[in-house]
Design an enzyme around this catalytic site. Structure first.
Site, mmCIF file in Angstrom:
data_model
loop_
_atom_site.group_PDB
_atom_site.id
_atom_site.type_symbol
_atom_site.label_atom_id
_atom_site.label_comp_id
_atom_site.label_asym_id
_atom_site.label_seq_id
_atom_site.Cartn_x
_atom_site.Cartn_y
_atom_site.Cartn_z
ATOM 1 N N ASN A 10 0.884 -1.165 0.000
ATOM 2 C CA ASN A 10 0.000 0.000 0.000
ATOM 3 C C ASN A 10 0.925 1.218 0.000
ATOM 4 O OD1 ASN A 10 -1.696 2.112 0.649
ATOM 5 N ND2 ASN A 10 -2.756 1.031 2.310
ATOM 6 N N ARG A 94 -2.301 -1.819 -3.736
ATOM 7 C CA ARG A 94 -3.400 -0.873 -3.673
ATOM 8 C C ARG A 94 -3.157 0.165 -4.764
ATOM 9 N NH1 ARG A 94 -4.268 4.176 0.365
ATOM 10 N NH2 ARG A 94 -6.352 4.739 -0.330
ATOM 11 N N HIS A 183 -11.090 4.848 -1.288
ATOM 12 C CA HIS A 183 -11.120 4.029 -0.069
ATOM 13 C C HIS A 183 -12.111 2.867 -0.205
ATOM 14 C CE1 HIS A 183 -9.965 7.957 2.210
ATOM 15 N NE2 HIS A 183 -8.865 7.226 2.067
ATOM 16 N N GLY A 213 -9.252 8.553 8.102
ATOM 17 C CA GLY A 213 -7.805 8.396 8.275
ATOM 18 C C GLY A 213 -7.173 9.739 7.994
ATOM 19 N N ARG A 244 -6.479 18.027 3.466
ATOM 20 C CA ARG A 244 -7.337 18.390 2.327
ATOM 21 C C ARG A 244 -8.612 19.076 2.799
ATOM 22 N NH1 ARG A 244 -7.265 12.351 0.047
ATOM 23 N NH2 ARG A 244 -5.282 11.967 1.072
ATOM 24 N N GLU A 387 -7.511 -3.076 5.002
ATOM 25 C CA GLU A 387 -7.379 -2.983 3.548
ATOM 26 C C GLU A 387 -6.394 -4.029 3.028
ATOM 27 O OE1 GLU A 387 -6.697 1.270 4.372
ATOM 28 O OE2 GLU A 387 -7.558 1.646 2.391
HETATM 29 N N1 LIG Z 1 -5.471 7.442 19.410
HETATM 30 C C1 LIG Z 1 -5.819 8.278 18.442
HETATM 31 N N2 LIG Z 1 -6.663 9.296 18.681
HETATM 32 C C2 LIG Z 1 -7.018 10.141 17.707
HETATM 33 N N3 LIG Z 1 -6.598 10.061 16.451
HETATM 34 C C3 LIG Z 1 -5.756 9.053 16.135
HETATM 35 C C4 LIG Z 1 -5.325 8.123 17.107
HETATM 36 N N4 LIG Z 1 -4.496 7.236 16.499
HETATM 37 C C5 LIG Z 1 -4.405 7.621 15.201
HETATM 38 N N5 LIG Z 1 -5.168 8.708 14.984
HETATM 39 C C6 LIG Z 1 -5.325 9.461 13.730
HETATM 40 O O1 LIG Z 1 -5.310 8.590 12.625
HETATM 41 C C7 LIG Z 1 -4.674 9.247 11.523
HETATM 42 C C8 LIG Z 1 -4.083 8.239 10.570
HETATM 43 O O2 LIG Z 1 -5.069 7.322 10.190
HETATM 44 P P1 LIG Z 1 -4.737 6.150 9.166
HETATM 45 O O3 LIG Z 1 -5.999 5.418 8.920
HETATM 46 O O4 LIG Z 1 -3.567 5.378 9.643
HETATM 47 O O5 LIG Z 1 -4.369 7.031 7.912
HETATM 48 P P2 LIG Z 1 -3.762 6.734 6.499
HETATM 49 O O6 LIG Z 1 -3.948 5.260 6.232
HETATM 50 O O7 LIG Z 1 -4.583 7.590 5.611
HETATM 51 O O8 LIG Z 1 -2.329 7.142 6.577
HETATM 52 C C9 LIG Z 1 -3.638 10.136 12.175
HETATM 53 O O9 LIG Z 1 -3.467 11.300 11.446
HETATM 54 C C10 LIG Z 1 -4.219 10.451 13.535
HETATM 55 O O10 LIG Z 1 -4.807 11.726 13.496
HETATM 56 C C1 LIG Z 2 -7.645 7.980 -1.556
HETATM 57 C C2 LIG Z 2 -7.062 8.490 -0.297
HETATM 58 O O1 LIG Z 2 -7.403 9.555 0.151
HETATM 59 O O2 LIG Z 2 -6.186 7.685 0.323
HETATM 60 P P1 LIG Z 2 -5.378 8.009 1.681
HETATM 61 O O3 LIG Z 2 -6.398 8.175 2.752
HETATM 62 O O4 LIG Z 2 -4.514 6.774 1.857
HETATM 63 O O5 LIG Z 2 -4.604 9.261 1.428
HETATM 64 MG MG LIG Z 3 -5.458 4.631 4.912
#
Ligand SMILES: Nc1ncnc2c1ncn2[C@@H]1O[C@H](COP(=O)(O)OP(=O)(O)O)[C@@H](O)[C@H]1O
Ligand SMILES: CC(=O)OP(=O)(O)O
Ligand SMILES: [Mg+2]
Length: 400
Positions: A10, A94, A183, A213, A244, A387
């Site tokens: 990913n 992904r 997503h 996320g 964003r 995922e």
């Molecule tokens: N314990 C927590 N409390 C609040 N927010 C959290 C916690 N753990 C992670 N996060 C949030 O989750 C976000 C990342 O989510 P994630 O699904 O791993 O993102 P991505 O896959 O898009 O990188 C971080 O920016 C953070 O803000």
């Molecule tokens: C599509 C997309 O926003 O993916 P990510 O949350 O991993 O940035």
């Molecule tokens: Mg993600």
């Protein structure tokens, strides 16, 4: 020997998450992450299989995605799980944007890769990294099938009324401008897992999935099919995200160009990288925002309020689209962990049968669980997304 392992990659704009799974029992042999690729402070965290010793960490510059993947291959080889293993059946990738063409997992050919490349302008933060991931993996194992699993695939069932923008039809069609949604692998996995949590078949339930996320999106899933989602032509539309803006009057961009003298690239960077939570308060990590709110920080509070307000708007809209809602499911980093976000997003919605039990909401767990009060009309759930497992399953199914 039959090959039963799948490596899942990913690749994000500055990170690569990976997992090696054995598809006989979906067990994880190795899990890891390379982050801050291209910076001096790159870091690789690798968790080997059980009994393989503890988590290993490696710090120091990793220049690009190609170098990152080679470092991952080294770590796997160190555990005797190298990419040269005959047990490896395929590598699943992904891929964020699949456009109109890909509604199912696809074995990557030169022609498929060219199409993913053509879609770079509509997923500039994501598709380039996905392409590098595929190319490097191909170079390491040219004989193995590389499978692309698209974020957009699950949303191809959206009705035209949801997928089309209200702009001139000929212009839209000429440039394939429509809402694709992203997503999707997570929305598909979580909507099914939510049905399972309710003891129902996915075909029996209507679910609102909130994937929160770094990128964030909502979807309305009716009987297992996606009927609406918040991201559009690109992953910029919809909810407030880490960096964003989400929804915005498109005229803001004309205004920035005409009045503020900004270029298209500057506006693109502003909306994609310097907006959302980071633009509002300087932090994109929800944990940090919670901490600042506790100290009485007004900017952090306002950023949180705007984030939650947008979320509420989408929950209400998708409730109306679905007509009957059986469950609202929170997932991804923020959705799975941010207790205050879940509480605030569903505050004062008892009239819609929506409520969160404070005690249940506060419980920390890695398991799918209900957080709505006993006997509530609509179930509210926290459902960890996976995922990587979903990509591995779809990859293995295609090549086996
Ligand atoms: N314990 C927590 N409390 C609040 N927010 C959290 C916690 N753990 C992670 N996060 C949030 O989750 C976000 C990342 O989510 P994630 O699904 O791993 O993102 P991505 O896959 O898009 O990188 C971080 O920016 C953070 O803000
Ligand atoms: C599509 C997309 O926003 O993916 P990510 O949350 O991993 O940035
Ligand atoms: Mg993600």
């Amino acid at each position: 020997m039959t090959a039963t392992r799948v490596l899942v990659l990913n690749s994000g704009s500055s990170s690569v998450k990976y997992q090696l799974l054995d598809m006989r029992d979906s067990s994880r042999l190795a899990v890891g992450l390379v982050e801050r690729i291209g910076e001096a402070t790159s870091r690789l965290v690798h968790t080997p299989p059980e009994g393989g010793g503890g988590r290993r960490e490696r710090s120091g510059p990793i220049a690009d995605h190609d170098a990152a993947l080679k470092a991952v291959a080294d770590e796997l080889a160190h555990d005797g799980l190298g990419l040269d293993s005959p047990e490896l059946a395929a590598i699943g990738h992904r891929v964020v944007h699949g456009g109109l063409r890909f509604s199912a997992p696809t074995v990557v050919t030169d022609e498929v890769l060219a199409e993913i490349e053509r879609l770079v302008p509509v997923a500039p933060l994501h598709n380039p990294a996905n392409i590098t991931g595929i190319r490097t993996a191909q170079a390491l194992r040219p004989d193995l099938p590389q499978v692309a699993v698209f974020d957009t695939a699950f949303h191809t069932t959206m009705p035209e009324a949801a997928a089309r923008y209200a702009i001139d039809v000929d212009t839209a069609d000429a440039h394939r401008i429509r809402r694709y949604g992203f997503h999707g692998t997570s929305h598909a996995y979580v909507s099914r897992a939510t049905a399972a949590l309710l003891g129902k078949d996915p075909s029996e339930v209507n679910v609102i999935v909130l994937h929160l996320g770094n990128g964030a999106s909502a979807s309305a899933v009716a009987g297992g099919r996606c009927v609406e989602t918040s991201m559009g032509l690109t992953p910029l539309e919809g909810l407030v995200m880490g960096t964003r803006s989400g929804d915005i009057d498109p005229a803001v961009t004309f205004h920035l160009e005409r009045v503020a003298g900004m270029s298209t690239d500057e506006i693109d960077a502003l909306l994609n990288k310097k907006s959302g939570l980071v633009g509002l308060c300087g932090d994109n990590d929800m944990r940090e925002i919670h901490r600042r709110m506790e100290e009485g920080d007004e900017r952090a509070r306002l950023a949180f309020d705007i984030y939650v307000h947008r979320l509420k708007k989408y929950i209400g809209a998708y409730y109306a689209i679905l007509g009957r809602v059986d469950a609202v499911a929170f997932t991804a980093g923020v959705g799975e962990n941010a207790v205050p976000v879940r509480e605030a997003a569903l505050a004062d919605m008892e009239g819609l049968g929506l409520a969160v039990d404070t005690g249940l909401n506060a419980v920390r767990s890695g398991e799918a669980r209900l957080i709505s009060p006993e006997g509530a009309r609509v179930a509210v759930a926290v459902v960890p997304t996976d995922e990587e497992l979903e990509i591995a399953r779809q990859t293995f199914e295609l090549v086996m």
